[in-house]
Write a protein that holds these residues in place. Structure first.
Motif, PDB file in Angstrom:
ATOM      1  N   ASP A   1     -15.068   5.446  -5.687  1.00 34.89           N
ATOM      2  CA  ASP A   1     -14.794   6.657  -6.465  1.00 34.89           C
ATOM      3  C   ASP A   1     -13.295   6.942  -6.512  1.00 34.89           C
ATOM      4  OD1 ASP A   1     -17.467   6.984  -6.933  1.00 34.89           O
ATOM      5  OD2 ASP A   1     -17.771   8.511  -5.385  1.00 34.89           O
ATOM      6  N   ALA A   2     -12.622   6.732  -5.355  1.00 35.85           N
ATOM      7  CA  ALA A   2     -11.172   6.952  -5.311  1.00 35.85           C
ATOM      8  C   ALA A   2     -10.442   5.977  -6.228  1.00 35.85           C
ATOM      9  CB  ALA A   2     -10.662   6.824  -3.873  1.00 35.85           C
ATOM     10  N   VAL A   3     -10.908   4.725  -6.249  1.00 32.43           N
ATOM     11  CA  VAL A   3     -10.284   3.728  -7.125  1.00 32.43           C
ATOM     12  C   VAL A   3     -10.461   4.129  -8.586  1.00 32.43           C
ATOM     13  CG1 VAL A   3     -10.383   1.333  -7.900  1.00 32.43           C
ATOM     14  CG2 VAL A   3     -10.530   1.848  -5.472  1.00 32.43           C
ATOM     15  N   GLU A   4     -11.668   4.586  -8.947  1.00 31.04           N
ATOM     16  CA  GLU A   4     -11.910   4.995 -10.327  1.00 31.04           C
ATOM     17  C   GLU A   4     -11.071   6.221 -10.697  1.00 31.04           C
ATOM     18  OE1 GLU A   4     -16.085   5.578 -10.621  1.00 31.04           O
ATOM     19  OE2 GLU A   4     -16.544   3.434 -10.723  1.00 31.04           O
ATOM     20  N   GLN A   5     -10.850   7.121  -9.723  1.00 29.95           N
ATOM     21  CA  GLN A   5     -10.078   8.327  -9.992  1.00 29.95           C
ATOM     22  C   GLN A   5      -8.596   8.024 -10.173  1.00 29.95           C
ATOM     23  OE1 GLN A   5     -10.360  11.338  -6.959  1.00 29.95           O
ATOM     24  NE2 GLN A   5      -8.851  12.666  -7.932  1.00 29.95           N
ATOM     25  N   PHE A   6      -8.053   7.170  -9.298  1.00 34.34           N
ATOM     26  CA  PHE A   6      -6.606   6.931  -9.295  1.00 34.34           C
ATOM     27  C   PHE A   6      -6.213   5.594  -9.907  1.00 34.34           C
ATOM     28  CE2 PHE A   6      -7.211   9.691  -5.508  1.00 34.34           C
ATOM     29  CZ  PHE A   6      -6.504  10.781  -5.966  1.00 34.34           C
TER      30      PHE A   6
ATOM     31  N   ALA B   1     -10.400  -5.366   0.217  1.00 41.71           N
ATOM     32  CA  ALA B   1      -9.890  -5.702  -1.120  1.00 41.71           C
ATOM     33  C   ALA B   1      -9.585  -4.441  -1.914  1.00 41.71           C
ATOM     34  CB  ALA B   1     -10.916  -6.570  -1.852  1.00 41.71           C
ATOM     35  N   LEU B   2     -10.466  -3.446  -1.819  1.00 41.23           N
ATOM     36  CA  LEU B   2     -10.231  -2.181  -2.519  1.00 41.23           C
ATOM     37  C   LEU B   2      -9.019  -1.452  -1.948  1.00 41.23           C
ATOM     38  CD1 LEU B   2     -13.904  -0.880  -2.869  1.00 41.23           C
ATOM     39  CD2 LEU B   2     -12.441  -1.749  -4.691  1.00 41.23           C
ATOM     40  N   ALA B   3      -8.852  -1.508  -0.618  1.00 41.41           N
ATOM     41  CA  ALA B   3      -7.707  -0.850   0.017  1.00 41.41           C
ATOM     42  C   ALA B   3      -6.397  -1.445  -0.475  1.00 41.41           C
ATOM     43  CB  ALA B   3      -7.813  -0.968   1.533  1.00 41.41           C
TER      44      ALA B   3
ATOM     45  N   ILE C   1      -1.734   0.469  -6.517  1.00 42.54           N
ATOM     46  CA  ILE C   1      -1.760   1.520  -7.535  1.00 42.54           C
ATOM     47  C   ILE C   1      -0.955   2.737  -7.072  1.00 42.54           C
ATOM     48  CG2 ILE C   1      -3.261   3.173  -8.720  1.00 42.54           C
ATOM     49  CD1 ILE C   1      -3.440   0.366  -9.836  1.00 42.54           C
ATOM     50  N   ALA C   2      -1.193   3.168  -5.817  1.00 39.00           N
ATOM     51  CA  ALA C   2      -0.524   4.364  -5.296  1.00 39.00           C
ATOM     52  C   ALA C   2       0.986   4.154  -5.217  1.00 39.00           C
ATOM     53  CB  ALA C   2      -1.084   4.732  -3.926  1.00 39.00           C
ATOM     54  N   THR C   3       1.413   2.953  -4.824  1.00 40.45           N
ATOM     55  CA  THR C   3       2.847   2.669  -4.716  1.00 40.45           C
ATOM     56  C   THR C   3       3.524   2.747  -6.082  1.00 40.45           C
ATOM     57  OG1 THR C   3       2.474   1.249  -2.786  1.00 40.45           O
ATOM     58  CG2 THR C   3       4.552   0.974  -3.972  1.00 40.45           C
ATOM     59  N   ILE C   4       2.882   2.179  -7.094  1.00 39.40           N
ATOM     60  CA  ILE C   4       3.448   2.199  -8.446  1.00 39.40           C
ATOM     61  C   ILE C   4       3.545   3.634  -8.961  1.00 39.40           C
ATOM     62  CG2 ILE C   4       3.012   1.558 -10.849  1.00 39.40           C
ATOM     63  CD1 ILE C   4       1.766  -1.057  -9.781  1.00 39.40           C
ATOM     64  N   ARG C   5       2.489   4.438  -8.757  1.00 44.49           N
ATOM     65  CA  ARG C   5       2.504   5.814  -9.237  1.00 44.49           C
ATOM     66  C   ARG C   5       3.527   6.660  -8.488  1.00 44.49           C
ATOM     67  NH1 ARG C   5      -3.531   7.866 -10.669  1.00 44.49           N
ATOM     68  NH2 ARG C   5      -2.424   9.841 -10.432  1.00 44.49           N
ATOM     69  N   SER C   6       3.689   6.404  -7.186  1.00 43.30           N
ATOM     70  CA  SER C   6       4.713   7.129  -6.420  1.00 43.30           C
ATOM     71  C   SER C   6       6.105   6.836  -6.965  1.00 43.30           C
ATOM     72  CB  SER C   6       4.636   6.739  -4.937  1.00 43.30           C
ATOM     73  OG  SER C   6       3.444   7.189  -4.353  1.00 43.30           O
ATOM     74  N   GLN C   7       6.347   5.555  -7.255  1.00 44.10           N
ATOM     75  CA  GLN C   7       7.660   5.174  -7.774  1.00 44.10           C
ATOM     76  C   GLN C   7       7.927   5.814  -9.134  1.00 44.10           C
ATOM     77  OE1 GLN C   7       7.321   0.899  -7.692  1.00 44.10           O
ATOM     78  NE2 GLN C   7       7.873   0.746  -5.515  1.00 44.10           N
ATOM     79  N   LYS C   8       6.905   5.868  -9.996  1.00 45.82           N
ATOM     80  CA  LYS C   8       7.080   6.497 -11.314  1.00 45.82           C
ATOM     81  C   LYS C   8       7.345   7.990 -11.178  1.00 45.82           C
ATOM     82  CE  LYS C   8       4.327   3.331 -14.173  1.00 45.82           C
ATOM     83  NZ  LYS C   8       3.139   3.220 -15.066  1.00 45.82           N
ATOM     84  N   ALA C   9       6.588   8.659 -10.294  1.00 47.51           N
ATOM     85  CA  ALA C   9       6.782  10.098 -10.101  1.00 47.51           C
ATOM     86  C   ALA C   9       8.166  10.387  -9.537  1.00 47.51           C
ATOM     87  CB  ALA C   9       5.702  10.652  -9.172  1.00 47.51           C
ATOM     88  N   ALA C  10       8.611   9.563  -8.574  1.00 49.13           N
ATOM     89  CA  ALA C  10       9.937   9.769  -7.985  1.00 49.13           C
ATOM     90  C   ALA C  10      11.032   9.589  -9.030  1.00 49.13           C
ATOM     91  CB  ALA C  10      10.138   8.803  -6.820  1.00 49.13           C
ATOM     92  N   ALA C  11      10.867   8.560  -9.890  1.00 44.74           N
ATOM     93  CA  ALA C  11      11.866   8.342 -10.945  1.00 44.74           C
ATOM     94  C   ALA C  11      11.890   9.516 -11.921  1.00 44.74           C
ATOM     95  CB  ALA C  11      11.559   7.042 -11.685  1.00 44.74           C
TER      96      ALA C  11
ATOM     97  N   MET D   1      -2.922   1.929   3.031  1.00 43.73           N
ATOM     98  CA  MET D   1      -3.532   2.604   1.890  1.00 43.73           C
ATOM     99  C   MET D   1      -3.420   4.118   2.036  1.00 43.73           C
ATOM    100  SD  MET D   1      -7.510   2.671   0.592  1.00 43.73           S
ATOM    101  CE  MET D   1      -7.972   3.765   1.950  1.00 43.73           C
ATOM    102  N   PHE D   2      -3.778   4.633   3.239  1.00 41.96           N
ATOM    103  CA  PHE D   2      -3.718   6.072   3.462  1.00 41.96           C
ATOM    104  C   PHE D   2      -2.290   6.588   3.309  1.00 41.96           C
ATOM    105  CE2 PHE D   2      -7.596   5.321   6.246  1.00 41.96           C
ATOM    106  CZ  PHE D   2      -8.471   5.742   5.258  1.00 41.96           C
ATOM    107  N   ALA D   3      -1.324   5.835   3.841  1.00 42.68           N
ATOM    108  CA  ALA D   3       0.080   6.259   3.731  1.00 42.68           C
ATOM    109  C   ALA D   3       0.535   6.271   2.280  1.00 42.68           C
ATOM    110  CB  ALA D   3       0.970   5.341   4.568  1.00 42.68           C
ATOM    111  N   ALA D   4       0.130   5.236   1.518  1.00 46.59           N
ATOM    112  CA  ALA D   4       0.529   5.156   0.108  1.00 46.59           C
ATOM    113  C   ALA D   4      -0.103   6.275  -0.705  1.00 46.59           C
ATOM    114  CB  ALA D   4       0.134   3.792  -0.465  1.00 46.59           C
ATOM    115  N   LEU D   5      -1.387   6.577  -0.454  1.00 45.77           N
ATOM    116  CA  LEU D   5      -2.053   7.663  -1.171  1.00 45.77           C
ATOM    117  C   LEU D   5      -1.427   9.014  -0.833  1.00 45.77           C
ATOM    118  CD1 LEU D   5      -5.817   6.639  -0.921  1.00 45.77           C
ATOM    119  CD2 LEU D   5      -4.419   6.732  -2.989  1.00 45.77           C
ATOM    120  N   ASP D   6      -1.090   9.203   0.440  1.00 43.15           N
ATOM    121  CA  ASP D   6      -0.462  10.455   0.852  1.00 43.15           C
ATOM    122  C   ASP D   6       0.873  10.642   0.160  1.00 43.15           C
ATOM    123  OD1 ASP D   6      -0.397  12.795   2.665  1.00 43.15           O
ATOM    124  OD2 ASP D   6       1.317  11.760   3.531  1.00 43.15           O
TER     125      ASP D   6
END
Length: 386
Positions: A113-118, A157-159, A165-175, A218-223
């Protein structure tokens, strides 16, 4: 007394025990003398002591042997008890494996569900790779754990997918945050404040805590992603009023009352009386009332610590402490306080200092698109938390 003197004293005492002795015996009117030398006495004492010592050693050996036999019997009995209960423990262990597998399947649904959401589409099933190879090896060695190992391989594999995904989105938000001239790290720290709730382990209570470092990453990247996107979503980029005329900009200007040079800490938007005033971003009403030259004034504190101020209002449509969403009406335009006519005075403040709101209101469309994604994610998380 020295050791040598003590030894000499004991030697002299021992010598005093064994001295030449003479015995008188009378028989048929004759007297005979029997003499027992000190040397003979010492020999007899040595023989008697040796016999007693041997007897003590044999007796002690027999006691030790009996104790050893008794201990071995006790150990054998305990071992037999362990063997007798082994089958029961194996049965309980298998039941525990079933519980862990059921728990992992529940967590699997949560991860998907988390993968589908994010992260959009789910990655292919982990039928190959190191995780699948490990599951096959575990299944061959311990058939009872085959099911558990397969589920865990899928979760790993999902983690890894979620971490990317979380790393890419964090980088985009930071930019995107940097485009506004703000520091992503400081805003992300502020966005983490004011959080709480009961502790509910993500991997359940029945199974052992997952120690694979990929889950920790994974938890650190999502946070980090959540903090960055909340900070980005809280930046005020929406127009505070549906008007197109800006009557005064940010910075130094000629004061409309005195004509002298003055610092203008916001933007002025001119419009009809009672024009709806809108929240520039999600936040909480932290002030609603009269504030000196600002007249009727509203302040909104946003998730990232930014504050927006709306002044010279003719009336309020929200109350102190109320949560508001981006674009909702919070007040009506007016001319209260130090004002020459109906308009809205709009400010953006960071750590108490006013900054030019135009950098937020004229943001690049690409940045606004990233912010829209971050805002929808933050809204979904807030709804889930409730």
């Amino acid at each position: 007394m020295s050791l040598k003197a003590k030894m000499a004293d004991w030697k002299s005492r021992l010598a005093g025990w064994f001295v030449d002795r003479e015995f008188f015996m009378r028989s048929n009117g004759q007297v005979r003398f029997i003499r027992i030398s000190a040397q003979l006495q010492r020999r007899v004492a040595t023989v008697v002591g040796s016999v007693v010592g041997v007897w003590l050693i044999i007796t002690l050996g027999m006691m030790v042997n009996q104790l050893s036999v008794s201990f071995e019997r006790s150990m054998l009995s305990a071992k037999q008890e362990r063997v007798e209960s082994a089958e029961e423990r194996v049965a309980k262990y298998r039941e525990s494996i079933d519980e862990v597998a059921d728990d992992l399947e529940t967590r699997q649904k949560m991860v998907e569900d988390a993968v589908e959401q994010f992260g959009g589409d789910l990655p292919p099933a982990a039928e190959t790779g190191t995780g699948a190879e490990t599951a096959d090896k575990i299944g061959a060695a311990i058939p009872e754990e085959k099911r558990l190992a397969s589920i865990e391989a899928r979760q790993i594999a999902l983690a890894e997918h979620m971490t990317r995904i979380a790393t890419i989105r964090s980088q985009k938000a930071a930019a995107a945050i940097r485009e506004f001239g703000l520091d992503p790290k400081s805003l992300a720290v502020e966005a983490k404040e004011g959080m709480g709730g009961p502790f509910i382990p993500f991997f359940g209570k029945k199974q052992k805590q997952v120690r694979d470092p990929r889950f920790s990453r994974m938890f650190a990247a999502l946070d980090q992603m959540n903090a960055m996107e909340r900070a980005l979503a809280g930046i005020p980029t929406s127009m505070p009023a549906a008007v197109g005329l800006m009557s005064s900009g940010f910075g130094y200007r000629s004061d409309p009352f005195t004509g002298g040079g003055a610092m203008h800490s916001g933007l002025d938007f001119k419009g009809p009386h009672a024009t709806p005033i809108l929240a520039a971003a999600d936040g909480k009403i932290s002030f609603a009332g009269w504030q000196g030259g600002y007249g009727n004034c509203i302040e909104i504190t946003h998730a990232n610590g930014l504050v927006t101020r709306y002044a010279h209002l003719s009336g309020f449509t929200v109350s102190l402490g109320q949560d508001v969403k981006r674009g909702v009406q919070i007040a009506r335009m007016g001319s209260t306080g130090r004002s020459t006519g109906t308009h809205l005075h709009f400010e953006v403040r960071v750590n108490g200092s006013a900054i030019n709101p135009m950098k937020f209101l004229e943001a690049n469309p690409d940045v606004l698109e990233i912010q829209a994604v971050a805002g929808s994610s933050a809204t979904g998380q807030s709804a889930g938390a409730q």
